[in-house]
Design a protein around this motif. Structure first.
Motif: not given
Length: 712
Positions: A479-491
């Motif tokens: 949801a955070i990624q789809d809204y463009g609300r934050g950056i997703i980091l990791g694997t």
């Protein structure tokens, strides 16, 4: 959606009219063989009906699924091929295509027959190991011990399996010998170890057998439909709520004694000032007048079951203080149980500082171990109920007061939990709107939304995930990624995109049948021991998650915007490694509005990250550690030659010590001297540090852009 899930309980109640207890007939049953309780056959029938009628994934119970269940159960009994003979397995194969019929009939005879054969072999070989300690071993021979036998054939004879166990004993002795102790002391240590192993094995109950088979059965349907026996159900619900009702002490078996190993600050045990670490509990009584039950030699889960209990009830303990002899007179401690909040496994915060062009950037890091919710308190209307969202909201408020410039949500190792918490946690970062879509077995799609317009935190945000971030973690991250609300980091995350409904079987099985079953089992209602659950819990897969963009999180998980190397083997863990996992698919996207867009800035952030990694010693060591772990995983055997093994161990120890110091220096820490213990609470989390650095880069780039716009 929650109302729909609760309807499952109503539907399941229709099962209550058909089941009746029966006693299975065993072939070749010995006097010491474990046998199922009558209620286990009934539970099996109820669980089977629920799975076949209501599980999201429809799997017919036929010969094909029977073979899968058989293989899984056999693996649970003897995964490493250390105990069963090839002839035993050949005998068991008669059940390959009949377990489906046994399940439908609630017949556990063949299941327990297989276990009892295994248990006889287990006991025989542990006793054989004890006898082998009387031998003198030659540690100059160039022999090897194969410790990973999963892909090896089953031993063809008793002599072959005796040779295997003789080498196991030799390996155990050699390990102790390399510590510098005498052969006599080492043999005495192993004798105690093997005797203890045998003692614990002899405490296995029919619940353990039933649980192992139910795991094999449900996992053949899908990886996340699970049956929990009463003890496991209690632990599952404690984990979900992050709280329990009891005395506030952690327990462990130590030389047959239930021993205090930890005391929760502020709990009943702590407040009494009479309970201390390493005190031994020898008996437990309920209430102020109940009779004491001796618990010496008990299994830990059985002891815990009678020590825990409802808030406000009394439990009395007979304690032998630390160091006192077994013949000493025990002291009696009376405790009133309370609700214990497990703070050590709740959301936590820290602040990391970074230097950006001479300016200090403060990044708040919130580590969230699970999406927990004390549903009982929530349902009862307690305004102070324990939950992930409430805890994180308090932390965010605190971080804002401390003037952080950005926030990293660390969801690594977070296996999920409450769907409601995933939705509400997302709502702390967006104004309002859809968070997740859910499709049930009738293909009906429901959109679950955050309906609270308040935003707790609107600043720069990153979410750190790994391969073990699953379920609710994936809903939040997606949801955070789809809204463009934050950056997703990791694997890439785990890929668990299925919805489970927890069904308390006690609420389904009719009261009349319950009474009959308890009478047949020779059990009566327990007093003051907390949960009255007697039949366990079924976590039933009833629906599937989809992102608001229409993609399922099932199987594929969430792909980070900037990827880190995975320290967790991707080919061994994850939904795509589960044979019975549901596939990835898509549904139409729902109506939502982006609140941000990282598309233009991500290439620059990734380049800055890559440039750092190209010159980072910590990153280099991380990649080397991953490769070393792969090599070690491929090793299946070890030398039994003392000189060779000592040389290998010394080299490995020297290499590990040197590499650890190189890592420390790369992180700006002082190298350790030989034998020196590392200081507590040192910051060794390179990946979390880099996540904060990437968010710092984003903040810096944003400030530069704002400055340019201001000049224009």
């Amino acid at each position: 959606m929650f109302k729909k899930l609760y309807l499952m309980l109503v539907l399941a109640a229709a099962l209550a009219c058909n089941a009746s207890p029966s006693k299975p007939v065993y072939k070749n049953a010995g006097p010491n063989d474990l046998q199922p309780d009558p209620q286990q056959s009934v539970v099996l029938s109820y669980v089977t009906k629920l799975i076949t009628d209501y599980n999201y994934k429809k799997v017919p119970l036929n010969d094909s699924i029977s073979k899968i269940i058989f293989d899984s159960y056999l693996k649970k009994l003897d995964e490493n091929h250390n105990y069963l003979l090839a002839s035993d397995v050949k005998d068991f194969e008669q059940f390959q295509t009949t377990l489906d019929d046994d399940i439908k009939a609630g017949n556990l005879a063949n299941v327990f027959y297989m276990f009892n054969v295994f248990q006889k072999r287990y006991t025989e070989y542990v006793n054989y190991s004890v006898a082998e300690l009387n031998k003198n071993f030659d540690f100059t021979k160039n022999e090897t011990f194969t410790y990973d036998r999963e892909k090896q054939p089953w031993p063809a004879s008793v002599s072959e399996i005796h040779d295997l166990w003789s080498k196991r004993v030799k390996y155990d002795l050699l390990n102790l010998k390399l510590t510098g102790k005498t052969d006599a002391a080492n043999k005495e240590t192993l004798k105690k170890r093997y005797t203890s192993i045998l003692s614990q094995s002899n405490k296995l109950s029919n619940q353990d057998v039933f649980q192992a088979f139910m795991d094999a059965f449900t996992e053949a349907i899908d990886p996340h439909t699970n049956y929990f026996n009463p003890a496991l159900a209690a632990n599952f619900n404690i984990d979900m709520s992050r709280s329990l009702e009891g005395i506030g002490a952690s327990l462990q078996i130590d030389n047959e004694y239930v021993t205090i190993k930890g005391v929760t600050a502020g709990g009943p045990a702590d407040k009494s000032k009479q309970v201390n670490i390493d005190d031994r509990i020898i008996a437990v009584a309920q209430g102020t007048n109940g009779e004491f039950q001796d618990v010496v030699g008990w299994r830990i889960d059985n002891a815990i079951a009678i020590i825990r209990g409802k808030k406000g009830t009394v439990v009395r303990l007979q304690l032998l203080p630390k160091g006192s002899p077994a013949t000493a007179k025990p002291k009696i401690v009376t405790l009133v149980r309370e609700k214990i909040i497990l703070k050590d496994i709740s959301a936590k915060k820290e602040i990391r500082t970074y230097n950006s062009n001479g300016k200090t950037v403060r990044i708040g890091v919130i580590s969230v171990p699970a999406f927990y919710l004390d549903f009982a308190d929530y349902k009862a209307g307690n305004p102070n109920y324990k939950s992930t969202t409430r805890d994180v909201k308090l932390i965010l408020d605190s971080l804002k007061r401390e003037n952080v410039d950005g926030v990293v949500m660390d969801l690594r190792q977070n296996g999920g939990g409450s769907l409601m918490e995933a939705i509400e946690l997302t709502g702390l970062f967006i104004k309002e709107g859809p968070v997740v879509q859910v499709r049930d077995s009738r293909n009906s799609i429901e959109v679950d939304k955050d309906e609270d317009p308040d935003i707790t935190y609107s600043g720069p945000l990153a979410v750190l995930v790994d391969r073990f971030s699953a379920s609710a973690s994936e809903i939040f991250s997606a949801a955070i990624q789809d809204y463009g609300r934050g950056i997703i980091l990791g694997t890439q995350t785990y890929g668990k995109g299925s919805v489970q409904n927890a069904i308390d079987l006690d609420k389904i099985i009719t009261p009349t049948l319950k009474d009959k079953l308890m009478a047949l089992a020779g059990k009566t209602k327990s007093v003051g021991t907390g949960s009255q659950n007697k039949f366990g819990q079924l976590n039933l897969t009833v629906a599937k998650f989809y992102r608001i963009n229409g993609s399922s999180t099932q199987h594929k998980g969430v792909m980070p915007d900037i990827q880190f190397p995975s320290v967790i083997p991707m080919d061994k863990y994850g939904e795509d490694t589960e044979p019975s996992a549901m596939p990835f698919d898509m549904i139409p996207k729902t109506d939502y509005t982006n609140v941000g867009n990282y598309t233009t800035v991500l290439p620059q952030l990734k380049k800055m990250h890559d440039d750092r990694m190209n010159t980072s010693a910590s990153y280099k060591y991380l990649l080397e550690d991953i490769e070393e772990s792969k090599k070690q995983d491929e090793e299946k055997s070890v030398t039994l030659n003392e000189q060779k093994l000592k040389q290998e161990r010394d080299e490995d120890e020297k290499k590990a010590f040197e590499r650890n110091n190189m890592r420390r220096v790369a992180l700006g820490l002082k190298p350790l001297k030989k034998g020196e213990t590392k200081p507590k609470n040192e910051d060794l989390d390179f990946l979390q540090k880099e996540a904060g650095q990437i968010l710092t880069d984003y903040i810096t780039l944003g400030n530069k852009t704002a400055a340019v716009n201001k000049q224009l």
